[in-house]
Enzyme design. Sequence first.
Site, PDB file in Angstrom:
ATOM      1  N   GLU A  73       0.824  -1.211   0.000  1.00 13.20           N
ATOM      2  CA  GLU A  73       0.000   0.000   0.000  1.00 13.20           C
ATOM      3  C   GLU A  73       0.861   1.265   0.000  1.00 13.20           C
ATOM      4  OE1 GLU A  73      -2.919  -0.939  -0.562  1.00 13.20           O
ATOM      5  OE2 GLU A  73      -3.927  -2.014   1.067  1.00 13.20           O
ATOM      6  N   TYR A 119     -13.020  14.200  21.422  1.00 18.31           N
ATOM      7  CA  TYR A 119     -11.724  13.657  20.993  1.00 18.31           C
ATOM      8  C   TYR A 119     -11.752  13.114  19.574  1.00 18.31           C
ATOM      9  CZ  TYR A 119      -8.514  14.653  24.661  1.00 18.31           C
ATOM     10  OH  TYR A 119      -7.654  15.332  25.475  1.00 18.31           O
TER      11      TYR A 119
END
Length: 210
Positions: A73, A119
Site C-alpha cells: 500500500e 476527541y
Amino acid sequence: MDEAATRVLLSELGASLFARGFSVGSAGNISVRLPDGYLMTPTNSSLGRLDPVRLSKLDLNFQHTGGDKPSKEVFMHRAFYQAREDAGAVVHLHSTQATAVSCLPDVDPSNPIPPLTPYFVMRVGRTMPVIPYYRPGDAAMEPAIHAAARNARAILLANHGPVVSGKTLTDAVYAAEELEEAAKLFLMLRGQSPRLLNAAQVNDLLTAFG
Ligand code: 13P
C-alpha cells in the site's frame, strides 16, 4: 527524534496496536516521514512483531532503498504525504468497528461518523470521507485517496478499513484509536437519536486544538 528512535517507536506502537486487537494477522501498515525519505512497515509483516532494523526505508520519491520489501500500500501512504504537508505519519488498520462502518451502504459517504465526542473531532477532524472499494494494493485508488486527503486527515476505504494521518507518529496512532472508539459508539447508537456536538462546539474544538 532521530531515525533510530523513530524505528523503535514505530515498532513499539505497532506492538501496542496489535496487543489491543486494533490489528490481526498481517493486517495494517504504518509509515513515518523522515527528512531523507520514509520508514514503512514491510509487506506481510505483523504489527505485533516489527523489527526496527528491518523496517522498509524509502527515499523521497518513495523508491525502496533499504530493509525488507515495503507494504503493497505504498501508494496509499504516498497519496496522504503528497496531499497533506502536515502529514508526518500514516496509519492504515483493519480495526473492526471502523471497518464495519466502511461496509455500511446507508451512511453519508462524505462523512459517515457524526461528531459524537470531542476527541474524535480533535484527533480526526471535521470530515472523514468513504472512498469506493478497490482491491488491497491496487494503485488505482491513489487519485481518489489523494483528492480526499486534501480536505481530510482520515478516510475510510469501503469494505476495507481506515487510513489516518497525523503530524507525528504518535498523533496518527492516537487518531486511529479515537476513530475506532468513535466507530464503536456510532454502531452502538445506530437506531437511536444521540445528541451530537453542534457546529459551534465543533468549531470551538478545532479552534482550540487544531
Ligand atoms: P501489507 O502487508 O502489504 O502492508 O498489506 C496489509 C494491508 O493491510 C493491506 O491493506
